[in-house]
Design an enzyme around this catalytic site. Structure first.
Site, PDB file in Angstrom:
ATOM      1  N   TYR A   1       0.813  -1.217   0.000  1.00  0.00           N
ATOM      2  CA  TYR A   1       0.000   0.000   0.000  1.00  0.00           C
ATOM      3  C   TYR A   1       0.848   1.269   0.000  1.00  0.00           C
ATOM      4  O   TYR A   1       0.412   2.305  -0.479  1.00  0.00           O
ATOM      5  CB  TYR A   1      -0.910   0.031   1.240  1.00  0.00           C
ATOM      6  CG  TYR A   1      -2.197  -0.727   1.079  1.00  0.00           C
ATOM      7  CD1 TYR A   1      -2.196  -2.085   0.834  1.00  0.00           C
ATOM      8  CD2 TYR A   1      -3.416  -0.071   1.186  1.00  0.00           C
ATOM      9  CE1 TYR A   1      -3.379  -2.786   0.715  1.00  0.00           C
ATOM     10  CE2 TYR A   1      -4.611  -0.768   1.065  1.00  0.00           C
ATOM     11  CZ  TYR A   1      -4.583  -2.120   0.834  1.00  0.00           C
ATOM     12  OH  TYR A   1      -5.763  -2.805   0.715  1.00  0.00           O
TER      13      TYR A   1
ATOM     14  N   ASP B   1      -2.372 -18.631   1.303  1.00  0.00           N
ATOM     15  CA  ASP B   1      -3.347 -19.415   0.521  1.00  0.00           C
ATOM     16  C   ASP B   1      -4.010 -20.470   1.404  1.00  0.00           C
ATOM     17  O   ASP B   1      -5.221 -20.673   1.348  1.00  0.00           O
ATOM     18  CB  ASP B   1      -2.695 -20.028  -0.740  1.00  0.00           C
ATOM     19  CG  ASP B   1      -1.334 -20.667  -0.480  1.00  0.00           C
ATOM     20  OD1 ASP B   1      -0.815 -20.570   0.654  1.00  0.00           O
ATOM     21  OD2 ASP B   1      -0.786 -21.277  -1.426  1.00  0.00           O
TER      22      ASP B   1
ATOM     23  N   ASP C   1      -6.074  -7.169   4.290  1.00  0.00           N
ATOM     24  CA  ASP C   1      -7.224  -6.566   3.614  1.00  0.00           C
ATOM     25  C   ASP C   1      -8.109  -7.669   3.034  1.00  0.00           C
ATOM     26  O   ASP C   1      -9.324  -7.695   3.235  1.00  0.00           O
ATOM     27  CB  ASP C   1      -6.724  -5.639   2.497  1.00  0.00           C
ATOM     28  CG  ASP C   1      -7.877  -5.038   1.723  1.00  0.00           C
ATOM     29  OD1 ASP C   1      -8.837  -4.572   2.363  1.00  0.00           O
ATOM     30  OD2 ASP C   1      -7.832  -5.046   0.473  1.00  0.00           O
TER      31      ASP C   1
ATOM     32  N   LYS D   1       3.621 -15.410   3.103  1.00  0.00           N
ATOM     33  CA  LYS D   1       3.910 -16.194   1.900  1.00  0.00           C
ATOM     34  C   LYS D   1       5.428 -16.378   1.847  1.00  0.00           C
ATOM     35  O   LYS D   1       6.104 -15.950   0.899  1.00  0.00           O
ATOM     36  CB  LYS D   1       3.364 -15.432   0.677  1.00  0.00           C
ATOM     37  CG  LYS D   1       3.365 -16.218  -0.623  1.00  0.00           C
ATOM     38  CD  LYS D   1       2.322 -17.320  -0.669  1.00  0.00           C
ATOM     39  CE  LYS D   1       2.459 -18.119  -1.950  1.00  0.00           C
ATOM     40  NZ  LYS D   1       1.619 -19.330  -1.940  1.00  0.00           N
TER      41      LYS D   1
ATOM     42  N   ASP E   1     -11.987  -9.400   4.650  1.00  0.00           N
ATOM     43  CA  ASP E   1     -13.262  -9.429   3.916  1.00  0.00           C
ATOM     44  C   ASP E   1     -13.825 -10.841   3.943  1.00  0.00           C
ATOM     45  O   ASP E   1     -15.016 -11.055   4.162  1.00  0.00           O
ATOM     46  CB  ASP E   1     -13.071  -9.005   2.450  1.00  0.00           C
ATOM     47  CG  ASP E   1     -13.393  -7.530   2.226  1.00  0.00           C
ATOM     48  OD1 ASP E   1     -13.143  -6.736   3.156  1.00  0.00           O
ATOM     49  OD2 ASP E   1     -13.888  -7.187   1.139  1.00  0.00           O
TER      50      ASP E   1
HETATM   51  C1  IPM Z   1     -10.334  -1.421   3.961  1.00  0.00           C
HETATM   52  C2  IPM Z   1     -10.595  -0.872   2.598  1.00  0.00           C
HETATM   53  C3  IPM Z   1      -9.431   0.034   2.180  1.00  0.00           C
HETATM   54  C4  IPM Z   1      -8.190  -0.793   2.188  1.00  0.00           C
HETATM   55  C5  IPM Z   1      -9.618   0.749   0.845  1.00  0.00           C
HETATM   56  C6  IPM Z   1     -10.884   1.557   0.796  1.00  0.00           C
HETATM   57  C7  IPM Z   1      -8.423   1.593   0.497  1.00  0.00           C
HETATM   58  O1  IPM Z   1     -10.789  -1.888   1.671  1.00  0.00           O
HETATM   59  O2  IPM Z   1     -10.247  -0.632   4.924  1.00  0.00           O
HETATM   60  O3  IPM Z   1     -10.202  -2.639   4.105  1.00  0.00           O
HETATM   61  O4  IPM Z   1      -7.898  -1.484   1.194  1.00  0.00           O
HETATM   62  O5  IPM Z   1      -7.467  -0.762   3.171  1.00  0.00           O
HETATM   63 MN    MN Z   2     -10.711  -3.894   2.514  1.00  0.00          MN
END
Ligand code: IPM
Ligand code: MN
Length: 358
Positions: free
Chosen positions: A142, A222, A246, A190, A250
């Site tokens: 990032y 993975d 990240d 990884k 999710d």
């Molecule tokens: C999160 C979001 C952010 C990230 C985006 C919006 C830049 O997906 O906070 O997880 O990737 O960190």
């Molecule tokens: Mn995210």
């Protein structure tokens, strides 16, 4: 106690869920006798529109002067569909993380008994799952430089970079949490491919002996992605670098039934920040349909982490659970054929619960 917070609603559904979060916060302050000092500021696309910058200096100053930042979401499809855009809303979030020194993002994953039927996984797999994902937030791909395009534009590159110091501070934090929980730390990396991952492992090996009561487990990313859906209960504290964190969070968020349920706390050098993990969901903006629970649970984390007020956090959690039990929830977690409530109705219910419980 006097609580000074910066309120940053941001974009998309941000403003409407932050409004519901504020209902819970003000209710808690009324019940427990805290004096709330709150000020709003712009961030993201909303800030670009107002002053051309996604994280204006005035917003940063307010954040620095506050004890906590209560943040909604960032992002607008207008910019997603324009790869040539010079300024992007997400830059605001990244700048904010970097400038506030928020190197650790804590994403606790829990299941709610009333929602087990909503999980895409079998109930017996998820029931009782309870783990903490710790994502490094200010390093890796990032922020690594160089990043960009070759002169002819036909090649693009990002750089993944970590220093020992960056790895060590987040691993120490992770060990600290593991020690207070079920004493198991899973480092996700990884290391069979990446040099940065091998550095993470090396630092973890060095530190492990300082935390003998914690079992350290090493897992390739993975494999971790698979294990999250196969055996989520096997995790206690998971720690990983920025990009892996990240993606995996999710995935982890839907275990509990909806992404709309996962709060997060970002902590580090300066003011801590509290936000839901789900993002700005622009298609739903202004429709009063988004689930406010991740935002409201972020308020619970704020009381606990930023102010050390555990009972106040608990009062919010109980109210959230009551809303689930009563079925006062938005469409994403409603029972089939059950009544669907609006964002603001869920927030009102939770506010009433908090006010009436004490
Ligand atoms: C999160 C979001 C952010 C990230 C985006 C919006 C830049 O997906 O906070 O997880 O990737 O960190
Ligand atoms: Mn995210």
């Amino acid at each position: 106690m006097r609580l000074k917070i910066a309120v940053l609603p941001g974009d998309g559904i941000g403003p409407e869920i932050v409004r519901e979060g504020m209902k819970a916060i003000t209710a808690v302050c009324e019940v427990f006798g805290h004096e709330l000092e709150q000020e709003q500021a712009l961030v993201g696309a909303a800030a670009i529109e107002a002053c051309g910058e996604p994280y204006p200096v005035a917003t940063h100053q307010l954040c620095m002067e506050s004890k906590a930042v209560f943040f909604g979401a960032i992002g607008d499809p207008k910019y997603d569909n324009d790869p040539s855009a010079k300024v992007r809303p997400e830059q605001g979030l990244l700048a904010m993380r970097k400038q506030l020194g928020l190197y650790a993002n804590l994403r606790p994953v829990q299941t709610f008994p009333a929602l087990l039927h909503k999980s895409p996984l079998r109930s017996d797999l998820v029931e009782g799952a309870d783990f903490l994902c710790i994502r490094e937030l200010t390093g890796g791909l990032y922020f690594g430089r160089p990043q960009g395009r070759s002169e002819d534009g036909q090649t693009a590159y990002d750089t993944c970079i970590y220093s020992r110091e960056e790895v060590e501070r987040i691993l120490r934090l992770a060990y600290g949490y593991a020690r207070r929980r079920r004493k198991k730390l899973t480092l996700v990396d990884k290391a069979n491919v990446l040099a940065t991952s091998r550095l993470w492992r090396e630092v973890a090996r060095d530190l492990a002996s300082e935390y003998p009561e914690v079992e350290t487990e090493y897992m390739f990313v993975d494999n971790a992605a698979m294990r999250l859906v196969q055996w989520p209960k096997s995790f206690d504290v998971m720690v990983t670098e920025n990009m892996f964190g990240d993606i995996l969070t999710d995935e982890a968020s839907v275990i509990s039934g909806s992404m709309g349920l996962l709060p997060s706390a970002s902590v580090g050098l300066h003011t801590s920040l509290f936000e839901p993990i789900h993002g700005s969901w622009p298609q739903a903006a202004g429709k009063n349909i988004a689930n406010p629970l991740a935002q409201i649970l972020s308020a619970a984390l704020m009381f606990e982490y930023a102010f050390g007020l555990a009972e106040e956090g608990q009062a919010i959690r109980r109210a959230v659970e009551a809303s689930m039990q009563a079925g006062v929830v938005t469409a994403d977690i409603a029972m089939e054929g059950g009544k669907v409530y609006a964002t603001s109705e869920v927030g009102d219910f939770i506010r009433e619960q908090i006010l009436s419980r004490q």
